[in-house]
Design a protein around this motif. Structure first.
Motif: not given
Length: 67
Positions: A41-45
């Motif tokens: 999720k952090a990578m996508n954000d």
């Protein structure tokens, strides 16, 4: 040394279950899964914010070059 056979893996798995117990392993698996989800999720954000920042910078460059 040799190869790692399926029977050796089963014995190692049984020893791990005996040492830690199924409840502890289940909790560990859940924590690991949550950590991986959070990382993804952090990578996508981060990618989404980088794309929006790049789009904003491009728009600002176009406006400044019109003079």
């Amino acid at each position: 040394m040799g190869e790692i056979s399926i029977t050796k893996l089963l014995v190692i798995g049984a020893l791990i279950v005996l040492l830690f117990g199924t409840k502890k392993l289940r909790t560990l698996g859940g924590d690991l899964g949550a950590a991986i989800k959070g990382f993804k999720k952090a990578m996508n954000d981060d990618e989404a914010s980088a794309k929006s920042t790049t789009a904003n910078d491009t728009t600002a460059e176009r406006l400044s070059h019109k003079d």
